[in-house]
Motif scaffolding. Structure first.
Motif, short mmCIF file in Angstrom:
data_model
loop_
_atom_site.label_atom_id
_atom_site.label_comp_id
_atom_site.label_asym_id
_atom_site.label_seq_id
_atom_site.Cartn_x
_atom_site.Cartn_y
_atom_site.Cartn_z
N ALA A 1 0.84 -1.21 0.00
CA ALA A 1 0.00 0.00 0.00
C ALA A 1 0.87 1.25 0.00
CB ALA A 1 -0.93 -0.01 1.21
N ILE B 1 2.36 1.66 -3.52
CA ILE B 1 1.33 2.16 -4.46
C ILE B 1 1.04 3.64 -4.17
CG2 ILE B 1 -1.11 1.97 -5.09
CD1 ILE B 1 -0.79 -1.11 -4.56
N SER B 2 0.99 4.02 -2.88
CA SER B 2 0.76 5.43 -2.52
C SER B 2 1.88 6.30 -3.05
CB SER B 2 0.68 5.58 -1.00
OG SER B 2 -0.38 4.82 -0.49
N ALA C 1 1.44 6.71 -6.78
CA ALA C 1 0.31 7.60 -7.06
C ALA C 1 0.68 9.04 -6.70
CB ALA C 1 -0.91 7.15 -6.26
N ALA C 2 1.40 9.21 -5.59
CA ALA C 2 1.81 10.55 -5.16
C ALA C 2 2.69 11.21 -6.21
CB ALA C 2 2.55 10.46 -3.83
N PHE D 1 0.35 12.33 -9.06
CA PHE D 1 -0.46 13.50 -8.71
C PHE D 1 0.40 14.75 -8.51
CE2 PHE D 1 -3.48 10.17 -6.91
CZ PHE D 1 -4.37 10.27 -7.97
N SER D 2 1.57 14.57 -7.89
CA SER D 2 2.44 15.73 -7.64
C SER D 2 2.95 16.33 -8.94
CB SER D 2 3.62 15.33 -6.77
OG SER D 2 3.14 14.84 -5.53
N ALA E 1 -5.40 19.22 -10.30
CA ALA E 1 -6.19 18.00 -10.07
C ALA E 1 -7.31 17.92 -11.09
CB ALA E 1 -6.78 18.00 -8.66
N THR E 2 -7.61 16.71 -11.53
CA THR E 2 -8.75 16.53 -12.43
C THR E 2 -10.03 16.33 -11.59
OG1 THR E 2 -8.25 14.18 -12.47
CG2 THR E 2 -7.38 15.49 -14.29
N VAL F 1 -9.41 20.47 -4.28
CA VAL F 1 -9.92 20.34 -2.91
C VAL F 1 -8.80 20.32 -1.88
CG1 VAL F 1 -12.15 19.24 -3.36
CG2 VAL F 1 -10.10 17.83 -3.22
N VAL F 2 -7.60 19.99 -2.31
CA VAL F 2 -6.47 20.04 -1.38
C VAL F 2 -6.20 21.50 -0.97
CG1 VAL F 2 -3.97 19.68 -1.18
CG2 VAL F 2 -5.41 17.90 -2.18
#
Lengths: 372, 49
Positions: free
Chosen positions: A15, A18-19, A22-23, A26-27, A119-120, A150-151
């Motif tokens: 996990a 994977i995080s 993904a980070a 997104f970053s 962000a999408t 939203v962040v």
């Protein structure tokens, strides 16, 4: 150690890996897009120069200023109010990299809602980036969401009470820059952004302002030019000029009781004459199929083609789709027409801009030909 | 702003409970489902997504 604990440890490790992956993905959306301004750029600054509360936040964004040798009107152009409407943003970038101002000033904010580019929108399956081939190689640009990330601004209220009108809108609209004008200095991040843009318009004495947008093909305001009452004559002349080059635009009057919109609040609260233009963007549509970079760039979708064949569409959906060059071309040609009409109405203080590619030029050569 | 940090605190507490449950639950399906929950919680707490 028991087997189930070893398994938990391995799953936790998976996990975390994977995080991390993904980070990283997104970053990557926090990396600003490269814009290479034309040599005629006089100076560049930040939106926070007009409202320091934005400094250091995810909403601060570039402001590019081009001044002519002769005095004249000041033209403000906003792209990226909605970062999921790439033709508006790309039209502003095309202007930034090509224009020369002869008289007056041009102020460009290519990514008005910078936070939204990071962000999408959830559940849309949107691509995060798209690339355009140029003379210097492929250039990548971000495709964001409709509102601020939203962040950067959370939580959304159940009902958004627009300031200062008190108008009630869906909670998600609290992050929509084009519902936030005139904004407030101590409000949400989106309201602060709107406030800074209003301050820019006032301090720079903007005389004509355009906000560039796109919308789904089934939305009635597609291919429209929206004007405040005080810009009606200029807009009518511009629509006529556009007819002469074969482009049809619906002339829409800004509703007086729908608050928070750029074309309403800029017009009511500043001396600027505001306009908003929309093009047709299938990647935003509810009928669309696969949501991909190809759809974003080519604007061809089998389901819109089918709907067109069935005669269910309010607009004409071209067999060739709605490619980015056509949508950017409509915006640039619209800007040319608006500036011509403005200059005819204000010969004492014209804003004369050269180097804006026409609709035909963009169709013939593509967007990349006008990027460095 | 206060709501934001309350939300982050809730997310941290939830992540703690999820990880704790992963280590006490003996059923592999449940452990795998809990591991999947870790990803969005971590990204949210770190202000990435």
């Amino acid at each position: 150690m028991p087997l189930f604990r070893i398994r938990a440890l391995l799953l936790l490790l998976a996990a975390v890996i994977i995080s991390a992956l993904a980070a990283r993905e997104f970053s990557g959306m926090r990396t600003p897009d490269t814009i290479l301004p034309a040599p005629s750029l006089t100076h560049s600054g930040l939106l926070s120069d007009y409202s320091p509360s934005l400094s250091g936040t995810g909403a601060d964004t570039k402001v590019l200023v081009y001044e002519g040798a002769a005095r004249g009107g000041t033209f403000l152009l906003l792209g990226g109010t909605h970062p999921n409407e790439p033709a508006g943003f790309m039209a502003a970038v095309v202007l930034a990299e090509n224009i020369t101002v002869r008289s007056g000033r041009v102020i460009l904010i290519p990514q008005a809602c910078e936070s939204g580019f990071t962000a999408t929108d959830p559940l849309e399956g949107s691509p995060q980036h798209f690339t355009i081939p140029t003379r210097s190689g492929e250039r990548s640009f971000r495709f964001g969401g409709r509102g601020a990330n939203v962040v950067d601004q959370w939580p959304d209220p159940l009902v958004y009470l627009q300031f200062p009108s008190g108008q009630q809108l869906s909670g998600v609209e609290t992050r929509n820059l084009n519902r936030a004008y005139p904004g407030r200095v101590d409000g949400t991040l989106t309201e602060q952004t709107a406030y800074a843009i209003m301050e820019l318009i006032r301090r720079e004495a903007v005389t004509i302002a355009v906000d560039l947008h796109e919308a789904a093909p089934e939305i009635p305001i597609i291919n429209a030019l929206i004007t405040h009452e005080k810009g009606q004559e200029i807009a009518a002349a511009a629509v006529l000029n556009l007819e002469f080059v074969g482009l049809q635009y619906a002339l829409e009057l800004s509703p007086q009781n729908f608050r928070g919109l750029s074309h309403r609040e800029w017009g009511d609260r500043t001396t600027a004459i505001p306009f908003l233009m929309e093009t047709s963007n299938p990647i935003q549509g509810r009928l669309r199929g696969r949501t991909s970079t190809a759809l974003l760039l080519d604007g061809t979708d089998p389901w819109y083609r089918l709907a067109r064949g069935l005669g269910r569409m309010r607009i004409t959906y071209e067999e060739t789709g709605e490619p980015l060059e056509r949508r950017v071309g409509r915006h640039t040609q619209g800007i040319i027409a608006l500036l011509e009409a403005y200059n005819e109405a204000h010969p004492e203080a014209p804003c004369v801009v050269e180097g804006i590619p026409t609709y035909e030029e963009l169709l013939a050569h593509g967007v990349g030909a006008f990027l460095k | 702003m206060v709501l934001h940090w309350i939300y982050v605190l809730i997310a941290v507490l939830l992540l703690g409970l999820v990880v704790w449950q992963m280590f006490v639950d003996k059923r592999w399906r449940e452990q795998a489902a809990l591991a999947m929950l870790v990803v969005p919680l971590l990204l949210r707490i770190l202000h990435i997504k």
